[in-house]
Design a protein around this motif. Structure first.
Motif, short mmCIF file in Angstrom:
data_model
loop_
_atom_site.label_atom_id
_atom_site.label_comp_id
_atom_site.label_asym_id
_atom_site.label_seq_id
_atom_site.Cartn_x
_atom_site.Cartn_y
_atom_site.Cartn_z
N ASN A 81 0.61 -1.66 -0.13
CA ASN A 81 -0.13 -0.14 0.00
C ASN A 81 0.89 0.96 0.61
O ASN A 81 0.55 1.91 -0.27
CB ASN A 81 -0.68 -0.14 1.08
CG ASN A 81 -1.64 -0.97 1.31
OD1 ASN A 81 -2.27 -1.40 0.03
ND2 ASN A 81 -2.50 -1.65 2.42
N GLN A 82 2.11 0.75 0.31
CA GLN A 82 2.71 2.14 -0.17
C GLN A 82 3.51 2.28 -1.14
O GLN A 82 3.39 2.75 -2.42
CB GLN A 82 3.57 2.47 1.42
CG GLN A 82 2.38 2.48 2.69
CD GLN A 82 1.67 3.42 2.77
OE1 GLN A 82 2.61 5.17 2.05
NE2 GLN A 82 0.58 4.30 3.07
N PRO A 83 5.40 1.76 -1.29
CA PRO A 83 5.75 1.76 -2.19
C PRO A 83 5.01 1.50 -3.77
O PRO A 83 5.81 1.80 -4.69
CB PRO A 83 7.68 1.30 -1.53
CG PRO A 83 6.71 0.51 -0.98
CD PRO A 83 5.41 1.27 -0.05
N MET A 84 4.75 0.06 -3.42
CA MET A 84 4.26 -0.61 -4.59
C MET A 84 3.37 0.24 -5.28
O MET A 84 3.02 0.32 -6.62
CB MET A 84 3.98 -2.30 -4.36
CG MET A 84 5.21 -2.65 -3.82
SD MET A 84 4.75 -5.06 -3.70
CE MET A 84 4.20 -5.67 -5.58
N LYS A 85 2.14 0.52 -4.88
CA LYS A 85 0.90 2.12 -5.38
C LYS A 85 1.84 2.76 -5.37
O LYS A 85 0.82 3.60 -6.28
CB LYS A 85 -0.25 1.13 -3.91
CG LYS A 85 -0.81 0.27 -3.88
CD LYS A 85 -2.19 0.49 -3.25
CE LYS A 85 -3.19 -0.84 -3.40
NZ LYS A 85 -3.72 -1.09 -4.39
N LEU A 86 2.51 3.69 -5.18
CA LEU A 86 2.80 4.72 -5.36
C LEU A 86 3.79 4.10 -6.60
O LEU A 86 3.40 5.09 -7.51
CB LEU A 86 3.88 5.12 -4.40
CG LEU A 86 3.11 5.84 -3.13
CD1 LEU A 86 4.23 6.09 -2.38
CD2 LEU A 86 2.36 6.98 -3.87
N LEU A 87 4.68 3.28 -7.28
CA LEU A 87 5.83 2.81 -8.09
C LEU A 87 4.10 2.38 -9.30
O LEU A 87 4.17 2.82 -9.87
CB LEU A 87 6.06 2.02 -7.79
CG LEU A 87 7.33 2.27 -6.91
CD1 LEU A 87 8.18 0.89 -6.53
CD2 LEU A 87 7.97 2.96 -8.00
N GLY A 88 3.15 1.42 -9.16
CA GLY A 88 1.92 1.38 -10.08
C GLY A 88 1.16 2.38 -10.85
O GLY A 88 1.50 2.22 -11.53
N ASP A 89 1.08 2.75 -9.76
CA ASP A 89 0.46 4.34 -10.12
C ASP A 89 -0.47 3.83 -11.15
O ASP A 89 -0.84 4.39 -12.20
CB ASP A 89 1.14 5.40 -10.83
CG ASP A 89 0.19 6.55 -10.48
OD1 ASP A 89 -0.48 7.00 -10.15
OD2 ASP A 89 1.33 7.48 -11.34
N ARG A 90 -1.83 2.95 -10.44
CA ARG A 90 -2.27 2.20 -12.42
C ARG A 90 -3.87 2.99 -12.03
O ARG A 90 -4.30 2.49 -11.09
CB ARG A 90 -2.72 1.15 -12.31
CG ARG A 90 -3.09 0.50 -13.12
CD ARG A 90 -3.19 -0.95 -13.38
NE ARG A 90 -4.25 -1.22 -15.35
CZ ARG A 90 -3.66 -2.74 -15.87
NH1 ARG A 90 -3.51 -3.87 -14.59
NH2 ARG A 90 -3.70 -3.69 -16.21
#
Length: 220
Positions: A115-124
């Motif tokens: 919910n932090q780095p991966m979602k920020l990087l995914g930004d889908r």
């Protein structure tokens, strides 16, 4: 695969794998030995992702609409897994308490990473349910966070793996429950299948790492 089957829903957004493919093509224009085939594979995965989303949306299984919608909504904030952890802690003895603590720690690790780095990087952006023809009877409130990866799937599989490592008898039912929650996120239209697969794989990996760390602490 027919051309119609591969047509993405109206308003579909570019998945992370296709964004990465475009970046590779920008960095290594032309038919690069490695970048070319890799970009082609990523483009194919993106098409499969959208095609699978439409295929699930077109499933005509009205008997599943209400149960899976309720389950998907109930799984918000990991409520099923915290409830199971409470039961284990109260009635499971020393092993149950260790399983509960390990499972909750795995949920925490999965939530932090996904919910932090991966979602920020995914930004889908989230899927367009109306354009994807997801029946309204299945709809749950659409989250505002990034669609990639699925936090619900990550928490479910992190808990299933971590607790299953401590109490092997619970491994199959927890995996079945976690898999059902993960599928419900696609069924209700709030995630693409790729979001769920990556979330589940990440959660399973973190669940295993947490369970191993817990086992080492228990030995000492």
């Amino acid at each position: 695969m027919s051309e119609s089957a591969a047509t993405p829903p109206t308003g579909a957004v570019e998945p992370p794998e296709e964004r990465l493919a475009h970046r590779l093509e920008e960095i290594r224009p032309g038919r690069h030995l490695v970048a070319g085939p890799t970009a082609e594979l990523l483009h194919r995965l993106g098409r499969y992702d959208r095609t699978a989303y439409v295929a699930v949306a077109r499933m005509r299984t009205p008997a599943l609409d209400a149960p899976l919608s309720r389950l998907s909504h109930f799984a918000n904030h990991s409520k099923p897994w915290f409830a199971i952890a409470c039961v284990l802690a109260v009635f499971g003895g020393a092993t149950g308490r260790r399983a509960a603590y390990t499972g909750v720690a795995a949920i925490g690790a999965a939530s932090l990473v996904v919910n932090q780095p991966m979602k920020l990087l995914g930004d889908r952006p989230r899927p367009d349910r109306a354009g994807g023809e997801v029946p309204e009877e299945r709809w749950v409130p659409m989250p505002t966070s990034s669609s990639f990866p699925s936090g619900h799937s990550a928490s479910a599989l992190a808990f299933a793996v971590a607790v299953g490592d401590v109490v092997p008898a619970l491994r199959v039912p927890l995996f079945a429950a976690g898999g059902t929650v993960a599928f419900s996120r696609v069924y209700t239209g709030v995630h693409y299948p790729g979001d769920v697969l990556v979330g589940a794989a990440t959660g399973a990996l973190l669940g295993r790492l947490v369970s191993r760390a817990g086992a080492r602490l228990a030995r000492h």
